[in-house]
Design a protein around this motif. Structure first.
Motif, short mmCIF file in Angstrom:
data_model
loop_
_atom_site.label_atom_id
_atom_site.label_comp_id
_atom_site.label_asym_id
_atom_site.label_seq_id
_atom_site.Cartn_x
_atom_site.Cartn_y
_atom_site.Cartn_z
N ASP A 48 -34.24 -18.09 11.69
CA ASP A 48 -34.72 -16.71 11.60
C ASP A 48 -36.10 -16.66 10.94
OD1 ASP A 48 -32.42 -15.77 12.82
OD2 ASP A 48 -31.42 -15.23 10.94
N HIS A 49 -36.28 -17.47 9.90
CA HIS A 49 -37.57 -17.52 9.21
C HIS A 49 -38.66 -18.03 10.14
CE1 HIS A 49 -40.42 -18.14 5.89
NE2 HIS A 49 -40.70 -19.30 6.46
N VAL A 50 -38.36 -19.09 10.89
CA VAL A 50 -39.35 -19.67 11.81
C VAL A 50 -39.70 -18.68 12.92
CG1 VAL A 50 -39.72 -21.49 13.53
CG2 VAL A 50 -38.75 -22.06 11.30
N ILE A 51 -38.70 -17.99 13.44
CA ILE A 51 -38.96 -16.99 14.48
C ILE A 51 -39.89 -15.90 13.93
CG2 ILE A 51 -37.91 -15.11 15.80
CD1 ILE A 51 -35.49 -16.97 16.23
N ALA A 52 -39.58 -15.40 12.75
CA ALA A 52 -40.40 -14.33 12.17
C ALA A 52 -41.82 -14.80 11.88
CB ALA A 52 -39.74 -13.82 10.88
N PRO B 23 -32.31 -15.34 21.23
CA PRO B 23 -33.45 -15.67 20.38
C PRO B 23 -33.53 -17.15 20.00
CG PRO B 23 -32.40 -13.67 19.61
CD PRO B 23 -31.51 -14.24 20.66
N TYR B 24 -32.40 -17.80 19.72
CA TYR B 24 -32.45 -19.19 19.26
C TYR B 24 -32.76 -20.15 20.41
CZ TYR B 24 -30.38 -16.91 15.25
OH TYR B 24 -30.15 -16.06 14.20
N LEU B 25 -32.32 -19.80 21.61
CA LEU B 25 -32.69 -20.59 22.78
C LEU B 25 -34.18 -20.41 23.06
CD1 LEU B 25 -31.82 -22.42 25.11
CD2 LEU B 25 -31.34 -20.34 26.46
N SER B 26 -34.67 -19.18 22.89
CA SER B 26 -36.09 -18.92 23.07
C SER B 26 -36.91 -19.70 22.04
CB SER B 26 -36.37 -17.42 22.94
OG SER B 26 -37.75 -17.15 23.11
N LEU B 27 -36.41 -19.76 20.79
CA LEU B 27 -37.09 -20.56 19.76
C LEU B 27 -37.19 -22.02 20.19
CD1 LEU B 27 -38.17 -21.24 16.93
CD2 LEU B 27 -35.78 -21.33 16.14
N LEU B 28 -36.08 -22.58 20.65
CA LEU B 28 -36.10 -23.98 21.10
C LEU B 28 -37.11 -24.16 22.22
CD1 LEU B 28 -34.96 -26.86 21.12
CD2 LEU B 28 -33.14 -26.04 22.66
N ALA B 29 -37.11 -23.25 23.17
CA ALA B 29 -38.04 -23.35 24.31
C ALA B 29 -39.49 -23.28 23.84
CB ALA B 29 -37.75 -22.25 25.32
N GLU B 30 -39.76 -22.41 22.87
CA GLU B 30 -41.13 -22.27 22.35
C GLU B 30 -41.59 -23.56 21.67
OE1 GLU B 30 -43.31 -19.60 22.30
OE2 GLU B 30 -42.17 -17.73 22.18
N VAL C 250 -24.51 -27.04 24.85
CA VAL C 250 -25.15 -28.29 25.28
C VAL C 250 -25.89 -28.08 26.60
CG1 VAL C 250 -24.71 -30.64 26.10
CG2 VAL C 250 -23.58 -29.80 24.04
N SER C 251 -25.29 -27.36 27.52
CA SER C 251 -25.91 -27.11 28.82
C SER C 251 -27.21 -26.32 28.65
CB SER C 251 -24.95 -26.36 29.73
OG SER C 251 -25.55 -26.05 30.97
N LEU C 252 -27.18 -25.29 27.81
CA LEU C 252 -28.38 -24.50 27.57
C LEU C 252 -29.49 -25.35 26.96
CD1 LEU C 252 -26.73 -21.26 26.13
CD2 LEU C 252 -27.94 -21.44 28.31
N LEU D 9 -25.89 -22.25 17.22
CA LEU D 9 -26.53 -20.95 17.35
C LEU D 9 -26.73 -20.54 18.81
CD1 LEU D 9 -29.36 -21.24 14.65
CD2 LEU D 9 -26.97 -20.55 14.35
N LEU D 10 -26.62 -21.50 19.71
CA LEU D 10 -26.89 -21.21 21.12
C LEU D 10 -25.71 -20.59 21.84
CD1 LEU D 10 -28.92 -24.40 22.17
CD2 LEU D 10 -29.75 -22.24 21.25
N ALA D 11 -24.51 -21.00 21.50
CA ALA D 11 -23.30 -20.46 22.15
C ALA D 11 -22.09 -20.87 21.32
CB ALA D 11 -23.17 -20.98 23.58
N ASP D 12 -21.04 -20.06 21.38
CA ASP D 12 -19.80 -20.41 20.68
C ASP D 12 -19.11 -21.59 21.34
OD1 ASP D 12 -20.16 -18.38 18.83
OD2 ASP D 12 -19.07 -16.90 20.05
N ASP D 13 -19.23 -21.67 22.66
CA ASP D 13 -18.62 -22.77 23.40
C ASP D 13 -19.56 -23.98 23.37
OD1 ASP D 13 -16.60 -23.78 25.51
OD2 ASP D 13 -18.56 -24.02 26.51
N GLN D 14 -19.05 -25.11 22.91
CA GLN D 14 -19.87 -26.31 22.75
C GLN D 14 -20.49 -26.75 24.07
OE1 GLN D 14 -20.76 -27.90 20.07
NE2 GLN D 14 -21.26 -30.02 20.60
N ASP D 15 -19.73 -26.80 25.13
CA ASP D 15 -20.25 -27.24 26.42
C ASP D 15 -21.36 -26.32 26.91
OD1 ASP D 15 -18.49 -29.36 26.42
OD2 ASP D 15 -17.01 -28.37 27.69
N ARG D 16 -21.16 -25.03 26.71
CA ARG D 16 -22.17 -24.05 27.11
C ARG D 16 -23.46 -24.26 26.30
NH1 ARG D 16 -25.06 -20.94 30.44
NH2 ARG D 16 -25.58 -18.89 29.61
#
Length: 491
Positions: free
Chosen positions: A201-205, A217-224, A316-318, A307-314
């Motif tokens: 959250d700090h890095v995004i802000a 937001p956290y997937l967008s952070l990773l992509a950025e 990892v895929s993202l 932070l990306l998804a509650d489901d681990q497989d989901r």
């Protein structure tokens, strides 16, 4: 008193992110160099920084009003091996300032004494590595490559024990932030996923506010972060720069070049080139930097999975989908940059082949990386200037064949030779911080207390794209007896 208006968004995070600690005073500080232009950009009074009180601050002897000194916590993979607790072992963050462009910047003292993260080290810096980082970081800035900056270098009046006794120094470093991939790893390794979330959250802000508006937001952070790192490392490659220690704790989340240890610039082009004395297996060779950056980003993605998804497989895929974009982003920046270096204004399908052929010929011909492109710029304006260019190659005949293919390629574009030459000179530097020149500067300073070569080299490197005839010798590759085969870590 100082009029530095510090802010402290990072030290307002929970205490587990840092340890409050003070610099260790030094015996007799003396200013080597103040970066007046950078001081003014930061809104600081450069005349005050040159005063006795200002120098005391830059040395760590005087904590200015409003500063909250901290050593930040982080972990990291070092040469592929994970170390769960690293942190600022010889650097102390004084605080943040808002520069004249409204950008938040950290001000940090490097070499300012032991911290709780020093792990048995003395927390100090020798003069040589301080001068190296000052030169290299300011050269990178002049080359228009994202980087931390050097605000000042100060002699401490004390010695530090390395292989021998060496003069001590402190570097004042400026960065968009000092948050690293290893900062995320510090919390993830402890299963502290709220800590990871707070940091994200700090890095995004601070760095990627648009991610806050994204659906994820956290997937967008990773992509950025993937995007800025792909661009950064491609720009290193275009300049012939070798970082030397691409550990995850040396990779900035902000996409700036950070931690100039055993870094170096190529002389002869060879993708297998390694300078770092500690990189025995060539993990961080020039040609490996793209794959290593991706490897480091995979480590970042691992910390963000919860932070990306509650489901681990989901999750990892993202993460995998985001990471799969790295190669294309890296290649796009690299090919676009190479087209500019070759004076190509349009895109054609076989451009990548033309680029790869040139690099292969440069490797076999032991051609100087920087001068090949600089002299090619001259040849773009006048084919009669090929002689200087051909002199760089041990096998000029093969290169002549490539040169004909290049001329055929540029003939299909509308630009005049003069227009092409001028465009190429704007992106192909004449001057880089050649290793033997940097070493000569360090030797003069350490052995003879002579900083005139340091000042002159800095001035030359501040205008890397200008011819500067009076300093033409700074562009020369090293003679055989001048070659620097190894560079060393400051610790």
């Amino acid at each position: 008193m100082s009029k530095i208006e510090f802010d402290h968004t990072y030290s307002r995070l929970p205490d587990k992110f840092f340890i409050r600690t003070l610099p260790t005073p030094v015996a007799s500080p003396r200013l080597i160099k103040l970066n007046h232009d950078l001081a003014r950009q930061l809104g600081l009074e450069d005349q005050w920084l040159c005063s006795a009180e200002g120098i005391d601050m830059l040395a760590g002897n005087n904590i200015p009003q409003g500063a909250h000194p901290i050593a930040t916590a982080y972990a990291g993979h070092q040469f592929g091996h994970f170390v769960p607790r690293l942190g600022d072992g010889r650097a102390i963050l004084l605080g943040e300032v808002i520069d004249r462009n409204g950008v938040r910047r950290d001000i940090q003292l490097k070499g300012s004494g032991r911290t709780p993260f020093s792990r048995g080290g003395d927390g100090r810096a020798a003069l040589g590595p301080v001068l190296r980082e000052y030169i290299l970081s300011e050269a990178m800035n002049a080359l228009r490559i994202p980087t931390t900056r050097a605000l000042a270098a100060v002699l401490t009046g004390e010695t530090v024990a390395r292989e021998t006794s060496l003069p001590g120094a402190v570097l004042t470093r400026v960065a968009s932030s000092h948050i690293r991939i290893g900062t995320f790893q510090f919390f993830a390794a402890r299963g502290d996923f709220e800590g990871v979330r707070t940091l994200a959250d700090h890095v995004i802000a601070r760095h990627y506010p648009s991610a806050a508006e994204a659906e994820m937001p956290y997937l967008s952070l990773l992509a950025e972060v993937i995007g800025v790192q792909a661009s950064l490392v491609a720009q290193w490659m275009l300049a012939g720069f070798i970082h030397g220690v691409m550990n995850t704790d040396n990779m900035s989340i902000a996409g700036e070049t950070i931690d100039y240890g055993p870094c170096a610039f190529l002389d002869n082009y060879d993708p297998a080139t390694v300078f770092s004395s500690i990189d025995h297996a060539g993990r961080y060779a020039y040609g490996n930097q793209g794959p290593v950056a991706l490897w480091n980003l995979v480590r970042l993605a691992e910390t963000l999975l919860p932070l990306l998804a509650d489901d681990q497989d989901r999750a990892v895929s993202l993460a995998q989908n985001a990471l799969a974009t790295f190669d294309a982003q890296f290649e796009a920046v690299f090919i676009t940059g190479m087209r500019s270096k070759l004076g190509l204004f349009t895109e054609e399908e076989n451009d990548l082949t033309l680029i790869k052929e040139l690099l292969d010929i440069m490797t076999r011909g032991q051609a100087d990386f920087t001068l090949t492109f600089r002299y090619l710029s001259h040849s773009a304006g006048n084919a009669t200037e090929d002689e200087e260019l051909l002199s760089l190659f041990a096998e000029p005949g093969v290169f002549v064949e490539w040169l004909a293919r290049w001329r055929s390629r540029i003939s299909r574009e509308a630009q005049t030779g003069s227009e092409r030459r001028n465009a190429m000179l704007h992106v192909n530097p004449r001057f880089i911080p050649r290793n033997h020149r940097v070493e000569a500067v360090i030797t003069a300073a350490v052995r003879n207390n002579d900083f005139r070569p340091f000042e002159e080299l800095l001035a030359v490197l501040g205008q890397p794209f200008e011819d500067q005839p009076e300093f033409a010798h700074y562009a020369d590759p090293p003679k055989i007896n001048e070659r620097v085969l190894q560079t060393f870590c400051g610790t």
